[in-house]
Design a protein around this motif. Sequence first.
Motif, mmCIF file in Angstrom:
data_model
loop_
_atom_site.group_PDB
_atom_site.id
_atom_site.type_symbol
_atom_site.label_atom_id
_atom_site.label_comp_id
_atom_site.label_asym_id
_atom_site.label_seq_id
_atom_site.Cartn_x
_atom_site.Cartn_y
_atom_site.Cartn_z
ATOM 1 N N LYS A 191 0.830 -1.213 0.000
ATOM 2 C CA LYS A 191 0.000 0.000 0.000
ATOM 3 C C LYS A 191 0.860 1.256 0.000
ATOM 4 O O LYS A 191 0.552 2.237 -0.692
ATOM 5 C CB LYS A 191 -0.917 -0.013 1.222
ATOM 6 N N ASN A 192 1.943 1.241 0.752
ATOM 7 C CA ASN A 192 2.822 2.417 0.847
ATOM 8 C C ASN A 192 3.530 2.738 -0.459
ATOM 9 O O ASN A 192 4.017 3.852 -0.645
ATOM 10 C CB ASN A 192 3.856 2.219 1.961
ATOM 11 N N ALA A 193 3.578 1.754 -1.357
ATOM 12 C CA ALA A 193 4.174 1.989 -2.685
ATOM 13 C C ALA A 193 3.102 2.020 -3.774
ATOM 14 O O ALA A 193 3.428 2.059 -4.961
ATOM 15 C CB ALA A 193 5.204 0.900 -2.993
ATOM 16 N N ALA A 194 1.830 2.020 -3.357
ATOM 17 C CA ALA A 194 0.684 2.043 -4.282
ATOM 18 C C ALA A 194 0.688 0.852 -5.228
ATOM 19 O O ALA A 194 0.306 0.949 -6.404
ATOM 20 C CB ALA A 194 0.672 3.359 -5.069
ATOM 21 N N ILE A 195 1.115 -0.313 -4.710
ATOM 22 C CA ILE A 195 1.185 -1.530 -5.493
ATOM 23 C C ILE A 195 0.041 -2.460 -5.067
ATOM 24 O O ILE A 195 -0.268 -2.568 -3.880
ATOM 25 C CB ILE A 195 2.556 -2.228 -5.294
#
Length: 200
Positions: A191-195
């Motif tokens: 989530k923190n890398a928008a993956i």
Amino acid sequence: MINYSDFDPSKKAFIFELDNVLYPEKDYLLQVYYLFANFLEYIETVPPAGDLIAFMQKSYEHQGKEGIFDSAQEVFGIDEKYRENFLRLHREAKLPLKLLLYKEMLDLLQQITVDRKQIFLVTAGNPIQQLNKIRHMEWNGLENYLKVFFTDELEPKPAPGVLINILKDNSLDASEVVLIGTAGDDELFAKNAAIEFVSV
């Protein structure tokens, strides 16, 4: 059940955690306990290796891997000086048996490889220990297609630094990548890398 056909064909890269995602971590740990128990019996003659192995296995099944040495020390009176041997075996053990991938994950990795998509192994924990696990894995030739990263060498999960570097260095957009891991840190990591994240 994860099937390759369920993934969006526009995905260009797949990122995997190692422990309890590609293989069961207990297969590594139980061999470490076996080696430690036999080492201790050889040096001290007591406790009998079989008794210590059974105790450690039962402790692992009931409380997980944390505090196993402390529990065994309390029950069997193991000298504190052997704690370092126990920890060293976790990092550097030469295992008697190869670690086997989950059949489902082996099939998935093979299909990704055949489809010429990129595979990244991004694993948390002590890098020496994680590399030791990787070296003892039966990869069935897949090791030639893996790019391996250790999060603790840059910044621990769930900080996304490693993932952002992978995207940048491989000219990938976050939407073209999926991360396969376990719920919790891995999910937040993605989530923190928008993956996109898929739980196993």
